[in-house]
Design an enzyme around this catalytic site. Structure first.
Site, PDB file in Angstrom:
ATOM      1  CD  GLU A   1      14.451  -0.449 -10.765  1.00 34.06           C
ATOM      2  OE1 GLU A   1      14.839  -0.346  -9.757  1.00 34.06           O
ATOM      3  OE2 GLU A   1      13.806   0.222 -11.619  1.00 34.06           O
ATOM      4  CB  ALA A   2      14.138  -6.100  -5.758  1.00 33.95           C
ATOM      5  N   GLY A   3      13.205  -8.123  -8.526  1.00 36.61           N
ATOM      6  CA  GLY A   3      12.916  -9.532  -9.041  1.00 36.61           C
ATOM      7  C   GLY A   3      11.664 -10.167  -8.838  1.00 36.61           C
TER       8      GLY A   3
ATOM      9  CG  ASP B   1       2.159  -3.894 -16.946  1.00 34.68           C
ATOM     10  OD1 ASP B   1       3.194  -4.021 -16.509  1.00 34.68           O
ATOM     11  OD2 ASP B   1       1.988  -4.586 -18.138  1.00 34.68           O
TER      12      ASP B   1
ATOM     13  CB  VAL C   1       5.749  -6.016  -9.974  1.00 32.72           C
ATOM     14  CG1 VAL C   1       4.633  -4.681  -9.910  1.00 32.72           C
ATOM     15  CG2 VAL C   1       6.630  -6.106  -8.850  1.00 32.72           C
TER      16      VAL C   1
ATOM     17  CD  GLU D   1      -3.057   0.680   2.302  1.00 34.58           C
ATOM     18  OE1 GLU D   1      -3.945   0.024   2.185  1.00 34.58           O
ATOM     19  OE2 GLU D   1      -2.625   1.314   3.260  1.00 34.58           O
TER      20      GLU D   1
ATOM     21  CG  HIS E   1      -5.810   1.030   5.147  1.00 34.71           C
ATOM     22  ND1 HIS E   1      -5.692   0.258   4.214  1.00 34.71           N
ATOM     23  CD2 HIS E   1      -6.894   0.552   5.605  1.00 34.71           C
ATOM     24  CE1 HIS E   1      -6.341  -0.915   4.100  1.00 34.71           C
ATOM     25  NE2 HIS E   1      -7.464  -0.539   5.016  1.00 34.71           N
TER      26      HIS E   1
END
Lengths: 613, 427
Positions: free
Chosen positions: A295-297, A302, A300, A232, A274
């Site tokens: 980028e970290a793998g 779109d 994800v 979030e 929240h």
């Protein structure tokens, strides 16, 4: 003992803090659906009452013990490791801290919304220090498929079945939002074999455990093949995941999406649902986090729109390399529908055992014969009007209501010597309470005392309506050997008339359209008093006879109403009601006087026993 | 739903300091000579109520939760009361641009002007994070604090540490010299007050030592409004002002009032009244995701509103909410004659009866039948949860009855799929 990476399994038992009957039943219904052998709730902690609480276990009923405090429950159930804390935001902190100090308690789920940040942080820090787990605050909780459900997580049984939560799949899920948990379970069930475990950490800025904490548990749990997460906007929690991904601490596929990408088009003053959902720097935006995770793998999508597709892709890949298999669906029992729910849905019906036609207390306001109490007050209906509604189900004209009130005032008391008052006084002097003493007084009302009203109404009405002349009526009664009810008084006579009777007749003459039965009764009185001076129309007779005239005068009544009044003996009720006022007065009088036990003097009793041989 | 951290006026924060800090710091005697000018204030009355106003040189500045007031040329310094009055008369109610936001100046703070050198300006801030709080201190306070951030000392305080035991002296810069003692006492007192009075953020930049007294010159504070229950005797009638800028539109204000009346939650922000995409989403979490998806699919510019309804709203609540949105979206046709879309979305409800919440929506749609048809509105519905089949059936029938296209989907369809169905024709 559960393993470190599993907070709950199919043997976990919890204390539910707070008397949340629905949530408790839902936990047990889930247990039953999953085929658990023991209920997931060991006991209830209810600060206002100890004892037992009855719940359904499938079709059977069982009882759960209820304690006032956590330590008492812990003492009796030392193997319970979980507290599901439904305490309000005001007491969530104190109760959670107390739970954490119990060595046997390992996990606390806090449901309350609106817990201050400082308290949340203290709870989190304390739990961390003690190597314990907090889920929440501000969450519905979470669920381990086929094993354990926190409170209301996952909603209705239908939804639980639909999302296959009664048996484990292969996905570990964690989100901030509790509200999205159902939807996530649905998405995961439709795109994979379903969840193993799903937790909502809550939408506060400082939740008791963070996304990373649960992801690392899922990483260790061999039952879990892939991890799904919803982050979030706001906070930097997701960067811990980025670091863990980079450091190779997360090896299982992770499908993650950070919500709140729309914040860039919203004015900064808009606060999402929240408390924690507000970016305080570029780094905290959803876009930046999604980018960093990608980028970290992490996997994800779109947009959230393809979140389910990504889960499916990963699942299919795991299936292809035989890391996971499709699940063979177990048979599940049916949870009986609650009667109240089924009834509300129109699925069942049952005949009632009782009928009520005079009042209804189910709405926001009590109804007297359909009329809301506030309207009764607005219309100033008085006691007479209320008696009209509750005894006759009719709105009486004011003069009729006034007559009833006049009767009540007239019969309210007749001194301490009459049967009812005397009995009540004796009972009160014996130390009995108000209600018992009142009852002992009322129990004297009957054919010889105060109970002649109905009889008088009945006999005079019968005689009059069957066309007997007053002489014929008097003769008929004489030949039967019965006294005419309503005629005769012990003290009053023609020369010493009863003031009360005069008042009643005065009112009737002034307000009643018709006084046929009164006129008839007065002719009867002329005959009887010619024989003996005290054979006058007495107050009981006068009330009964005038009530008949009242009903005849009043348009709202018809013949059948009059018939009912006579048949069921309404009118003695007027005496009992009015006289209760006096009886209560006498009882209170004795109480104030602190009267001692009454014992009737022996010299006032003629002892006349048979001789014993 | 609560908003956790909320800004308060500099005026209220300084009054709190003046009243409460002496409990923590022995020789703190900031007198809190300070006055607030609101739209209702009679300037002559202020001058009578605060006798110092006519005797001292003054500072006047807006007090509306925005910073960098000096940079925006909104601070009047070293002024007489006559000058201050003139400045106030000129600026009260005036629309100004602050950053990217335009709004009227409504509240001003008036206080004595404290002459000092820039070099005397000290900086202190207290912020909170997951592990606890951090005290930031610098002898290089003032407007350039961010440029001089490497000069700032950070003192972390563990959340479980006792504030009373804090020893700040060794941790503050030695260059304070004989000011070290009083400054350390002040900062510690300030920190204890911060913890005890429900603060979530506090920055004083700068404060100075003037004639031996510590005086806060410029101050920003946020409170954790979840503490309201515990702080009721400390905060008293403290109010949380709306953020500077855009006033609520008539329709937003209407929903805000409705929200205050009911136990349910009703929220509405209008982003672009000419936008073609209107949303009516149940639940806070889901509403964000629908707005996200519209933006992520490239239609952010067409998104007309953001909002949500939740917390088991009554039929009347949903009716009012729907009516407001329908009214807004049917006020005019799209200039290019394109279809407008209403997305009635939501996830899978926990226990809310879906058919029941749809009742109010249905009535409102019926009321707006002609306008919906005139404007060219297409409706998409997606929802799950208790009794959803019945709810969706009602919606389908309604579409046929009204002659308005209503496309209806349940939990078998991905929650946000109606967004792409509507906007991209279902790709």
């Amino acid at each position: 003992m559960t393993k470190d990476y599993r907070l709950f399994d199919e043997n976990t038992q919890a204390f539910v803090y707070g008397y949340q009957v629905n949530a408790i039943q839902r936990m047990l219904d889930f247990d039953y659906l999953c085929g658990r052998s023991v209920p997931s709730v060991a006991a209830i902690i209810n600060p206002s009452r100890a004892g037992i609480h009855k719940v359904f276990w499938g079709t059977e009923e069982i009882v759960l013990p209820m304690y006032r405090t956590i330590p008492e429950a812990v003492a009796d159930y030392p193997s319970v490791e979980v507290v599901v804390n439904f305490a309000s935001y005001r007491s969530a902190f104190d109760t959670t801290m107390e739970a954490l100090t119990q060595p046997s308690i390992k996990t606390v789920a806090i449901i309350a919304e609106g817990v201050p940040e400082r308290m949340s942080k203290k709870m989190a820090a304390t739990a961390k220090k003690m190597k314990k787990t907090i889920i929440g605050p501000a969450t519905v909780g979470g669920l381990v498929a086929g094993a354990f459900r926190i409170g209301n997580t996952a909603g209705t049984i239908e939804n639980i079945v639909e999302s296959k939560l009664y048996r484990p799949g292969c996905v570990g899920f964690v989100s901030k939002s509790g509200g999205m948990l159902n939807e996530a379970f649905n998405i995961i069930a439709r795109n994979s074999s379903g969840i193993v475990e799903g937790i909502a950490i809550g939408g506060d800025r400082y939740p008791g455990s963070n996304l990373m904490y649960h992801i690392l548990r899922y990483e260790t749990n061999p039952e879990i093949a892939m991890i799904a997460c919803l982050g979030e906007v706001g906070g930097t929690d997701e960067y811990k995941i980025v670091e863990a991904l980079k450091a190779g601490k997360i090896t299982k596929p992770l499908v993650i999406w950070v919500t709140g990408t729309c914040s860039k088009v919203l004015p900064s003053s808009v606060q999402f649902g929240h408390a924690g959902a507000k970016a305080q720097s570029e780094l905290e935006t959803a876009d930046a986090k999604n980018q960093a995770l990608k980028e970290a793998g992490a996997v994800v999508p779109d947009s959230f729109d393809s979140y389910g597709d990504k889960i499916k892709e990963v699942y299919e890949r795991l299936k292809a390399d035989e890391t996971v298999k499709d699940v063979v669906e177990p048979e599940i029992p049916t949870i009986p529908k609650d009667y109240a729910k089924a009834s509300a849905d129109g699925l069942v019906r049952k005949s009632t055992n009782l009928i009520c036609t005079i009042s209804d207390d189910r709405g926001e306001e009590v109804l007297y014969a359909g009329k809301p109490l506030s309207r009764v007050m607005e219309d100033q209906m008085g006691i007479g009007g209320v008696i009209g509604l509750l005894w006759f189900k009719k709105e009486l004209p004011p003069w009729a209501a006034d007559f009833i009130e006049l009767v009540l005032q007239i019969v309210a008391d007749h001194g301490p010597a009459v049967s009812a008052a005397h009995n009540a006084i004796v009972a009160s002097c014996a130390g009995k309470d108000l209600i018992s003493s009142l009852a002992s007084g009322l129990l004297t009302i009957g054919p010889r005392f105060g109970g002649a009203i109905d009889d008088a109404a009945r006999e005079f009405k019968r005689a009059h309506d069957s066309g007997l002349t007053p002489e014929q009526f008097v003769n008929e009664m004489k030949s039967k050997g019965t006294n005419i009810p309503g005629i005769g008084h012990r003290i009053k006579s023609v020369k010493n008339p009863d003031k009360r009777v005069e008042l009643l007749i005065g009112h009737a003459r002034k307000h009643f359209v018709r006084t046929d039965l009164l006129d008839y009764a007065l002719q009867v009185q002329d005959i009887t008093t010619a024989k003996k001076g005290n054979l006058i129309l007495n107050v009981d007779g006068c009330i009964g006879i005038l009530f008949m005239d009242l009903m005849t005068s009043c348009e709202v009544f018809d013949e059948s109403d009059i018939y009912d009044v006579i048949k069921y003996g309404y009118l003695n009720g007027l005496f009992a009601l009015g006289r209760s006022i006096g009886i209560i007065g006498h009882i209170l009088d004795q109480k104030r006087l602190e009267s001692r036990l009454y014992r009737h003097p022996q010299d006032d009793i003629a002892y006349m026993l048979p001789k014993f041989e | 739903m609560k908003i956790a951290q909320r800004g308060i006026r500099e005026y209220d924060a300084k009054k709190m300091l003046a009243e409460r800090l002496p409990y923590y710091v022995d020789d703190f005697d900031y007198d809190g000579q300070i006055a607030l000018v609101t739209p209702e204030t009679d300037l002559e009355v202020v001058a009578v109520d605060n006798p110092w106003i006519k005797k001292k040189k003054l500072v006047v500045k807006p007090d509306q939760l925005f910073g960098k007031r000096g940079a925006h040329g909104l601070i009047l310094l070293n002024a007489t009361w006559d000058e201050a009055r003139e400045y106030l008369n000129e600026n009260r109610g005036k629309e100004v641009l602050v950053g990217t936001v335009v709004g009227p100046l409504t509240h001003f703070l008036v206080e004595p002007f404290i002459p000092h050198d820039e070099g005397e300006e000290l900086y202190v801030a207290i912020k909170s994070d997951y592990e606890g709080d951090s005290i930031y201190f610098s002898t290089q306070g003032g407007v350039d604090i961010e440029a001089n951030w490497d000069q700032v000392t950070k003192i972390p305080v563990d959340i479980l540490a006792k504030a009373e035991d804090l020893d700040l002296k060794p941790q503050l810069p030695a260059e304070l010299g004989d000011r070290l003692g009083p400054v350390a006492d002040f900062v510690k007192g300030l920190y204890r007050l911060y913890r005890d009075l429900g603060f979530a953020y506090l920055e004083i930049n700068p404060f100075v030592i003037h004639e031996g007294k510590i005086v806060p010159l410029d101050l920003v504070a946020r409170l954790d409004d979840a503490e309201a229950f515990w702080q009721r005797n400390n905060w008293k009638e403290l109010e949380f002002p709306e953020p500077f800028g855009r006033a609520l539109t008539k329709d937003e204000a209407y929903i805000k009032e409705a929200d205050a009346r009911t136990g349910a939650s009703l929220k509405l922000t209008i982003l672009n009244p000419k936008g073609r995409i209107w949303t009516m989403v149940a639940g806070g979490g889901a509403s964000v995701i629908y707005a996200d998806t519209i933006c992520d699919l490239g239609f952010g510019g067409e998104l007309a509103n953001y909002g949500e309804y939740s917390g088991d709203p009554s039929t009347e609540d949903t009716y009012e909410y729907t009516k407001t949105i329908l009214d807004l979206m049917t006020r005019e046709k799209d200039p290019e004659g394109r279809t407008k879309y209403l997305l009635i979305g939501g996830g899978i409800a926990n226990f809310t009866d879906v058919a029941k919440t749809f009742k109010g929506i249905v009535t409102a749609l019926e009321d707006y039948r002609d306008k919906l048809r005139e404007t060219g509105v297409e409706i998409y519905v997606r929802r799950g949860g208790p009794n959803y089949e019945e709810g969706l059936r009602i919606m389908r029938q309604l579409g046929e009855r009204l002659g308005v296209p209503i496309n209806v989907f349940g939990p078998e369809t991905h929650m946000t799929r109606i967004v792409s169905m509507a906007l991209r024709g279902g790709e």
